[in-house]
Design a protein around this motif. Sequence first.
Motif, short mmCIF file in Angstrom:
data_model
loop_
_atom_site.label_atom_id
_atom_site.label_comp_id
_atom_site.label_asym_id
_atom_site.label_seq_id
_atom_site.Cartn_x
_atom_site.Cartn_y
_atom_site.Cartn_z
N THR A 20 0.83 -1.21 0.00
CA THR A 20 0.00 0.00 0.00
C THR A 20 0.86 1.25 0.00
O THR A 20 0.60 2.20 -0.75
CB THR A 20 -0.92 0.02 1.23
OG1 THR A 20 -1.66 -1.20 1.30
CG2 THR A 20 -1.89 1.19 1.16
N ASP A 54 -7.38 4.20 0.14
CA ASP A 54 -6.46 3.29 0.80
C ASP A 54 -7.29 2.16 1.40
O ASP A 54 -7.99 2.34 2.39
CB ASP A 54 -5.69 4.04 1.88
CG ASP A 54 -4.81 3.14 2.74
OD1 ASP A 54 -4.87 1.91 2.59
OD2 ASP A 54 -4.07 3.69 3.59
N ASP A 78 -0.55 7.68 4.02
CA ASP A 78 -1.44 8.52 3.22
C ASP A 78 -1.30 9.99 3.61
O ASP A 78 -2.21 10.78 3.39
CB ASP A 78 -2.90 8.06 3.37
CG ASP A 78 -3.78 8.54 2.23
OD1 ASP A 78 -3.24 8.82 1.14
OD2 ASP A 78 -5.01 8.64 2.41
#
Length: 393
Positions: free
Chosen positions: A90, A188, A120
């Motif tokens: 990720t 995400d 993020d």
Amino acid sequence: MTGPGKDFPILAKEIYGKRLVYLDNAATSQKPNSVIDTISDFYRSDNSNIHRGVHYLSEVSSERYEEAREKVSSFIGADEPAEVTFTAGTTDSINQVARSLEPVLRGNEVLITGVEHHSDIVPWQLAGARLRAIPMDEGCDLLTDSIEITDRTKLIAVSHASNVLGSVNPVREVTRIAKEHDIPVLVDAAQSIQHIPIDVKDIGCDFLAFSGHKMYAATGIGVLYTSERFSEIMPARGGGGMVDKVTLEGTTYLKPPLRYEAGTPHIAGAISIGAAIDYMQGIGMDKIRRDEHEVYSYARERLLETDGVTVYGNTGQMCGSISFNLENIHHYDTGMILDKMGIAVRTGHHCAQPLMRTLGIEGTVRASFALYNTKDDADALIDGIGKVRMMYS
């Protein structure tokens, strides 16, 4: 051991002479025999580099790698496998988007939420963007009516589910609002892909990122879904395997997804994601969601009923993680003592320091659940908490 747990050999392990109660799934999940065997079988029987090779093993490895891509594409509801890029996870997926969009993001704004993982947050800052959080209420529910998009807003990046709280964000509503302003959305899905059926077309996002190791596959492998309208953005990495023609004067690139997969990929990792998808679909994602919700809700209710325990977050939909603290006991001490009872939890800020500042705390104890966890595991956690409190009384 019965139920899905019997498929996960590590769960038979004893820790300090106690049954392992593994409640650290938001960090990484355990692997079923079918995934372990698939990885072992690849290295034992088919190991070779993929694409471009004309020999038998290369062709077989390439076929298995691309079959995994097709499984991912179907699993997330993509239009075609070309929308699926394999990454290192990720974090890597988000960084690739940030680097590719850097010319647009630099000096402009990315909207995020107040519950985001550092993965993020930091990539957008490295790309030169200013961050602004969508408001949320005291329970950490997003206030989508308060989303403000300006001329400088160039992207919305939102976690589907919080790795700390387990709160599920209304990503469909976010993308609906974003589309009204022609703003792309990155979701995400690291903490939702293993718990909730996902359809990227239904969500309406332009990018979706997740990791293999949190969905019962190998570490070091992830996925980036990219919608058709962003299918030919500039690659974030250059090297072998992603080029059409290279001269000293310039380079042209292959069509997606290969243009985004420079170098030798984690072939066995990609194949392991395919095996993990096969395993989850063999159970059924709807059944996984129902069974997990039953265990998760039971654990959360028991924690809420326990004296001296503060549970954080309260939104309309929750899954996976529960964060809490014991009154007058440091989260680290709680985690260390639970470990001696064979109970694996995570402590700290969980790579979400802005959220911790919002909550006014330094960190939490986090118990996170997977398809193999049971109410007995939840009971063991509650019993363990009781023993921790007795030690400090």
